[in-house]
Design a protein around this motif. Structure first.
Motif, PDB file in Angstrom:
ATOM      1  N   UNK A 179     -49.012  -4.331   5.971  1.00 22.77           N
ATOM      2  CA  UNK A 179     -47.979  -3.421   5.661  1.00 22.77           C
ATOM      3  C   UNK A 179     -48.018  -2.095   5.780  1.00 22.77           C
ATOM      4  N   UNK A 180     -46.634  -1.529   5.920  1.00 20.25           N
ATOM      5  CA  UNK A 180     -46.626   0.096   6.640  1.00 20.25           C
ATOM      6  C   UNK A 180     -47.131   0.944   5.695  1.00 20.25           C
ATOM      7  N   UNK A 181     -47.827   1.711   5.545  1.00 19.13           N
ATOM      8  CA  UNK A 181     -47.517   2.767   4.434  1.00 19.13           C
ATOM      9  C   UNK A 181     -46.443   4.276   4.663  1.00 19.13           C
ATOM     10  N   UNK A 182     -46.709   4.777   3.720  1.00 18.84           N
ATOM     11  CA  UNK A 182     -46.443   6.105   3.836  1.00 18.84           C
ATOM     12  C   UNK A 182     -46.653   6.884   4.427  1.00 18.84           C
ATOM     13  N   UNK A 183     -47.841   7.471   4.936  1.00 21.88           N
ATOM     14  CA  UNK A 183     -48.741   8.182   5.504  1.00 21.88           C
ATOM     15  C   UNK A 183     -48.294   7.822   7.165  1.00 21.88           C
ATOM     16  N   UNK A 184     -48.662   6.650   7.548  1.00 27.22           N
ATOM     17  CA  UNK A 184     -48.275   6.218   8.289  1.00 27.22           C
ATOM     18  C   UNK A 184     -46.653   7.449   9.391  1.00 27.22           C
ATOM     19  N   UNK A 185     -45.966   7.290   8.133  1.00 30.95           N
ATOM     20  CA  UNK A 185     -44.530   8.021   9.314  1.00 30.95           C
ATOM     21  C   UNK A 185     -45.139   9.384   9.846  1.00 30.95           C
ATOM     22  N   UNK A 186     -46.740   9.798   9.627  1.00 29.64           N
ATOM     23  CA  UNK A 186     -46.615  11.238  10.077  1.00 29.64           C
ATOM     24  C   UNK A 186     -46.796  10.951  11.584  1.00 29.64           C
ATOM     25  N   UNK A 187     -46.840   9.431  11.335  1.00 30.98           N
ATOM     26  CA  UNK A 187     -47.387   9.191  13.208  1.00 30.98           C
ATOM     27  C   UNK A 187     -45.384   9.392  13.992  1.00 30.98           C
ATOM     28  N   UNK A 188     -44.634   8.239  13.182  1.00 36.24           N
ATOM     29  CA  UNK A 188     -43.870   8.455  13.555  1.00 36.24           C
ATOM     30  C   UNK A 188     -43.426  10.179  14.417  1.00 36.24           C
ATOM     31  N   UNK A 189     -43.228  11.642  12.937  1.00 34.98           N
ATOM     32  CA  UNK A 189     -43.331  12.413  12.959  1.00 34.98           C
ATOM     33  C   UNK A 189     -43.992  13.144  14.120  1.00 34.98           C
ATOM     34  N   UNK A 190     -44.866  13.002  14.335  1.00 31.63           N
ATOM     35  CA  UNK A 190     -45.397  13.288  15.548  1.00 31.63           C
ATOM     36  C   UNK A 190     -44.910  12.769  16.829  1.00 31.63           C
ATOM     37  N   UNK A 191     -44.870  11.880  16.805  1.00 27.55           N
ATOM     38  CA  UNK A 191     -44.049  11.147  17.719  1.00 27.55           C
ATOM     39  C   UNK A 191     -43.022  12.118  18.603  1.00 27.55           C
ATOM     40  N   UNK A 192     -42.174  11.735  17.657  1.00 24.07           N
ATOM     41  CA  UNK A 192     -40.661  12.270  17.942  1.00 24.07           C
ATOM     42  C   UNK A 192     -40.438  14.154  18.316  1.00 24.07           C
ATOM     43  N   UNK A 193     -41.585  14.221  17.246  1.00 20.15           N
ATOM     44  CA  UNK A 193     -42.007  15.580  18.068  1.00 20.15           C
ATOM     45  C   UNK A 193     -41.880  16.155  19.344  1.00 20.15           C
ATOM     46  N   UNK A 194     -42.986  15.392  19.814  1.00 17.14           N
ATOM     47  CA  UNK A 194     -43.515  15.197  21.497  1.00 17.14           C
ATOM     48  C   UNK A 194     -42.431  14.675  22.451  1.00 17.14           C
ATOM     49  N   UNK A 195     -41.387  13.623  21.368  1.00 19.96           N
ATOM     50  CA  UNK A 195     -40.150  13.323  22.391  1.00 19.96           C
ATOM     51  C   UNK A 195     -39.482  14.204  22.385  1.00 19.96           C
ATOM     52  N   UNK A 196     -39.354  14.760  21.460  1.00 18.14           N
ATOM     53  CA  UNK A 196     -37.661  16.079  21.582  1.00 18.14           C
ATOM     54  C   UNK A 196     -38.157  17.017  22.110  1.00 18.14           C
ATOM     55  N   UNK A 197     -39.515  17.442  22.255  1.00 16.74           N
ATOM     56  CA  UNK A 197     -39.366  18.764  22.248  1.00 16.74           C
ATOM     57  C   UNK A 197     -40.115  18.140  24.759  1.00 16.74           C
TER      58      UNK A 197
END
Length: 271
Positions: free
Chosen positions: A76-94
């Motif tokens: 089951x995906x956890x809330x804390x793993x949303x932080x990985x998405x945030x990091x990846x999104x920041x890299x893709x945008x940057x």
């Protein structure tokens, strides 16, 4: 579903709270929405009181504003793993100068489970090519259903093994919520995790970092120049996670979010 009287709702909340559900009111609302009728609701509540994960009972987990399909036996995906998405999104945008510029980038959700990370990124970046991989066929089937809504693809096999060879050297970001619980600590995890989620999704070996070592050793040939690998870790393990990446040719650091309780080691290929 027919309307449930307020006193019965209160009794449901009390029953869930007595079973140890911390967010009893929220869980009651989710169960009421999911139940087809009173008989269905009773069966769902019994399963929850018995310790089964709520997400397995209702068939979905909330993640990054999405409903991610999950089935019994899948992590089951956890809330804390949303932080990985945030990091990846920041890299893709940057790297691309904004979300629109990320079109054509290739991303891998490794040890994907339900495919929550890849699905969230595919939803946020419609022009990104998303792949996911997991060793568990049940997880891959679940991830395929989630990713297919956004054009992503899931592969079944051990880490990088099932990926098409033509993807070597193309990934902009590899994101991995690999198992990182030390073997001896699994016995102390909550019942809903240790009894109802696969050992392969939890067990990271003696110090919890065995799979991270394998990912770090193999990621380089799959990343494009300057590509990134992001792995979930714990605050206690973060320093060693960074060292693992550094020993494999990455410039690495750890990051943490108090808001969602997530910790990640982020490495950029090259010194």
């Amino acid at each position: 579903m027919k309307q449930i009287p307020e006193n019965e709702v209160a009794a449901l909340v009390a029953r869930l709270r007595a079973a140890g559900c911390v967010y009893a009111e929220e869980e009651a609302g989710i169960l009421l929405e999911a139940a087809a009728g009173t008989d269905g609701l009773d069966a769902m509540v019994r399963r929850r009181v018995d310790g089964r994960p709520l997400e397995h009972i209702v068939g979905w987990a909330a993640f990054r504003g999405l409903r991610i399909g999950v089935v019994p036996g899948v992590f089951v995906p956890r809330l804390r793993t949303e932080f990985l998405v945030m990091q990846a999104a920041g890299i893709l945008r940057g790297a691309a100068g904004g979300a629109a510029g990320a079109t054509g980038a290739v991303v891998l959700d490794l040890c994907c489970g339900s495919g929550a990370i890849g699905t969230a990124l595919a939803s946020e970046f419609p022009g990104v090519e998303v792949h996911a991989a997991d060793i568990d066929p049940a997880a891959v089937e679940c991830a395929s259903g989630n990713l297919s809504r956004f054009g992503g693809t899931a592969h079944c096999g051990d880490l990088f093994d099932p990926l098409p060879r033509e993807l070597q050297g193309r990934f902009a970001v590899i994101v991995a919520n690999a198992p990182y619980v030390p073997t001896q600590e699994i016995a102390f995890m909550p019942q809903e995790a240790r009894l109802f989620e696969p050992d392969a999704a939890l067990n990271g070996g003696a110090d919890g970092l065995d799979i991270q070592r394998r990912i770090a050793a193999g990621a380089g040939k799959w990343l494009r120049p300057g590509g990134h690998v992001i792995v979930e870790t714990s605050p206690a393990q973060a320093a060693e996670s960074v060292r693992i990446l550094a020993r494999n040719g990455f410039t690495a650091a750890s990051v943490h979010s108090d808001e969602v309780g997530g910790t990640a080691a982020v490495g950029r290929l090259g010194r």
